[in-house]
Write an enzyme that holds these catalytic residues in place. Structure first.
Site, PDB file in Angstrom:
ATOM      1  NE  ARG A   1      -0.877  -0.339   4.911  1.00 14.24           N
ATOM      2  CZ  ARG A   1      -1.304   0.118   6.085  1.00 14.24           C
ATOM      3  NH1 ARG A   1      -2.220   1.046   6.131  1.00 14.24           N
ATOM      4  NH2 ARG A   1      -0.803  -0.365   7.203  1.00 14.24           N
TER       5      ARG A   1
ATOM      6  CD  GLU B   1     -17.630   2.905   2.005  1.00 11.05           C
ATOM      7  OE1 GLU B   1     -18.872   2.888   2.186  1.00 11.05           O
ATOM      8  OE2 GLU B   1     -16.821   3.162   2.912  1.00 11.05           O
TER       9      GLU B   1
ATOM     10  CG  PHE C   1     -15.751  -0.751   3.267  1.00  8.50           C
ATOM     11  CD1 PHE C   1     -16.671  -1.405   4.074  1.00  8.50           C
ATOM     12  CD2 PHE C   1     -14.701  -0.089   3.866  1.00  8.50           C
ATOM     13  CE1 PHE C   1     -16.555  -1.388   5.454  1.00  8.50           C
ATOM     14  CE2 PHE C   1     -14.571  -0.066   5.253  1.00  8.50           C
ATOM     15  CZ  PHE C   1     -15.498  -0.712   6.048  1.00  8.50           C
TER      16      PHE C   1
ATOM     17  CG  HIS D   1      -6.521  -2.145   5.045  1.00  9.52           C
ATOM     18  ND1 HIS D   1      -5.984  -1.176   4.225  1.00  9.52           N
ATOM     19  CD2 HIS D   1      -6.176  -1.802   6.311  1.00  9.52           C
ATOM     20  CE1 HIS D   1      -5.352  -0.290   4.966  1.00  9.52           C
ATOM     21  NE2 HIS D   1      -5.441  -0.638   6.226  1.00  9.52           N
TER      22      HIS D   1
ATOM     23  CG  ASP E   1      -9.688  -3.284  12.215  1.00  8.37           C
ATOM     24  OD1 ASP E   1      -9.780  -2.848  13.379  1.00  8.37           O
ATOM     25  OD2 ASP E   1      -9.144  -2.657  11.289  1.00  8.37           O
TER      26      ASP E   1
ATOM     27  NE  ARG F   1      -3.180  -3.246   8.244  1.00  9.83           N
ATOM     28  CZ  ARG F   1      -3.158  -3.807   9.441  1.00  9.83           C
ATOM     29  NH1 ARG F   1      -3.388  -5.081   9.569  1.00  9.83           N
ATOM     30  NH2 ARG F   1      -2.904  -3.085  10.506  1.00  9.83           N
TER      31      ARG F   1
END
Lengths: 277, 310
Positions: B8, B56, B81, B107, B115, B165
């Protein structure tokens, strides 16, 4: 607008409704109710308002129209054909295998179709993106997006409304075809009554209410748009407009006309034409 | 090998580079610029950047419109998302409309770790691979991410780019060109082929060295292009090694393992094993612990190879 011009547009509206009826009768499907509520607005845009050239559908300086309520395609295709984007005879291919006129609109499938729609709620975001891109590239053209009042159930519309209330793109006009009915019921019964003008005003919009079937009123509404505010035209319309037994009736969202109904509908349109003469 | 870097970070730096040479580039972000590393682009090119907020679906539609107007939008958010939150928008407004949008999703998979399941995109490749006309890329390291992004931006049409990530070693040769639709043979061998994309390429690379030491001839394919697939490389691997193990940070359903099985099902005899997340949701935990729990480990890989060779 001059009276003779209004009459021309009214005759066109009758012709478009006749096209849609005939095509639905031939093909056996299509959404007449929500198409008929939008006829005058579409005709005003394509024959009176928008800067466009049917011979150059990809002209960069053209205004764009996005039919976010993609199920109204049966009337929209007639307007595009009558404006010269593709042959009128092609309307008979609507919803048939291999046709450029898909059941719901597909971007660039036929000249003049500016968006893929039918899954509701996406058109205003798309129009906002075009308007933003136009501004970034120094173009002055305008993007018009038509949504149904039932379509306002979709949260994505309000995501885009909030972004437009921040960006205030001048080249973007939202039009609500407020026919007060959606597939299952009256819009007020599905998602509660809402004063749309007040709701949009709360988002920082300049709401312009109008009668969506009266060409003079429609023109006054477009003349009242403001360059400094996000604009929304809230057009009060009647689902199934123009055919007595369809007007404001839930079952005419996508119901097919039978032979007797077809003959009666054509007769009603003929009488409307006579009354105009 | 030439250092370690998070893909990233490489994505964020390359975006700025591309911004200098591609005035049509426009970057969209859904309020995660710090994490997706689009901040640097925002600082350098504020006129070609927009944070649409936590929205989004709207971002996907706006991206489609920007592409329609002639710009080249890169929409960026987490892989859970995009596509998870806005699959229908990607389907209708972007892929069906064949618009030139680049969907940059960071991610991915279990790599988000703590998470938890909600943020662990184990289905993004399955969703994106299903859409006709969409190019689906999952580069393996920072060097390859840089090159894949450049190719994605040059490509005319919609592209989904899955971006790692965590910091990882750069295994992709700096001199190597990146071609959409091409698999990269990191090591040639004749007994078994290990195939991976993204972060799991480092895992198969390390396992291959271990296997070679014990006398097994291992082919390692880095398969960053999930769609289009490198069919020729797959068929050759099936023909020449007869055994394939895939490893991925994704559900077994719909990702690399599915793609390989779909491609080779009609071909000659080839035994295929898939290592990935089974039919369960993820959970909170350190990425390494999650990888261990779901068998994304060298140990499990060696077991699978031993079973195939037995």
């Amino acid at each position: 607008m001059e009276e003779t011009r209004i009459k021309e547009l009214q005759r066109l509206a009758i012709a478009v409704r006749r096209d849609a009826l005939r095509v639905q009768q031939t093909v056996g499907s299509g959404h007449l109710g929500g198409a008929f509520s939008a006829v005058e607005l579409l005709i005003y845009l394509y024959f009176q308002r928008m800067r466009l050239d049917p011979a150059r559908p990809d002209w960069p300086e053209r205004d764009s129209f996005i039919l976010s309520k993609g199920h109204a395609a049966i009337g929209y295709y007639s307007v595009l054909a009558r404006r010269g984007f593709f042959p009128h005879a092609e309307l008979d291919s609507y919803r048939q295998l291999g046709s450029r006129l898909q059941g719901h609109t597909q971007l660039d499938a036929a000249p003049g179709i500016e968006a893929s729609t039918g899954s509701l709620g996406q058109g205003y975001s798309f129009g906002l993106g075009i308007a933003l891109g136009n501004r970034k590239q120094g173009r002055q053209n305008t993007v018009y997006v038509m949504v149904g009042d039932g379509e306002l159930d979709e949260g994505q519309v309000w995501e885009a409304v909030r972004l437009q209330s921040r960006l205030k793109l001048a080249g973007l006009v939202l039009i609500v075809d407020d026919n007060q009915l959606q597939l299952d019921d009256y819009t007020r019964n599905v998602n509660g009554a809402a004063d749309l003008a007040a709701v949009f005003r709360a988002f920082g919009f300049h709401p312009v209410p109008t009668d969506g079937h009266d060409f003079a009123a429609i023109e006054r509404a477009f003349a009242a748009l403001r360059p400094d505010r996000p604009n929304v035209i809230i057009a009060r319309t009647v689902k199934g407009k123009g055919i007595s037994f369809m007007e404001d009736r839930i079952e005419w969202h996508a119901q097919k006309v039978n032979e007797a109904e077809y003959r009666q509908a054509l007769e009603e349109l003929r009488q409307q034409e006579v009354a105009l003469a | 090998m030439n250092g370690w870097q998070a893909p990233r970070d490489s994505f964020g730096q390359t975006l700025v580079e591309l911004g200098e040479t591609h005035p049509e580039l426009f970057v969209l972000n859904a309020d995660v610029a710090k994490a997706t590393k689009t901040e640097a682009f925002a600082a350098r090119f504020p006129d070609r950047y927009l944070n649409v907020g936590i929205a989004e679906q709207n971002m996907a539609g706006v991206a489609a419109g920007l592409a329609r107007s002639g710009l080249v939008p890169v929409m960026s958010t987490f892989a859970c998302f995009a596509p998870g939150r806005c699959y229908d928008q990607i389907r209708q407004s972007i892929a069906y409309s064949n618009l030139n949008v680049k969907i940059a999703a960071t991610h991915p998979g279990l790599s988000v770790g703590m998470d938890g399941a909600i943020h662990q995109s184990l289905d993004d490749l399955a969703l994106m691979r299903a859409l006709p006309g969409l190019v689906v890329l999952a580069p393996s390291d920072a060097v390859q991410t840089r090159k894949a992004l450049i190719r994605a931006v040059e490509h005319q049409g919609p592209v989904y780019l899955r971006i790692g990530r965590l910091e990882c070693p750069n295994l992709f040769p700096a001199a190597e060109d990146f071609v959409i639709g091409k698999a990269y043979t990191l090591r040639d061998g004749s007994d078994v082929t290990l195939i991976a994309h993204g972060a799991t390429v480092q895992l198969v690379w390390a396992a291959a060295a271990e296997l070679e030491r014990s006398g097994v001839s291992v082919r390692v394919l880095d398969m960053p292009s999930l769609k289009p697939l490198d069919r020729e490389a797959l068929r050759r691997a099936a023909r020449e090694t007869g055994r394939i193990v895939t490893v991925e940070d994704h559900w077994l359903c719909g990702g690399l393992y599915s793609a390989v099985c779909e491609e080779l099902a009609a071909g000659g005899p080839c035994r295929i094993r898939g290592i990935g997340v089974g039919d369960v949701f993820g959970e909170s935990g350190a990425p390494g612990a999650l990888y261990a729990k779901h068998g994304l480990t060298q140990e499990r890989l060696l077991q699978e190879v031993a079973r195939l060779l037995a």
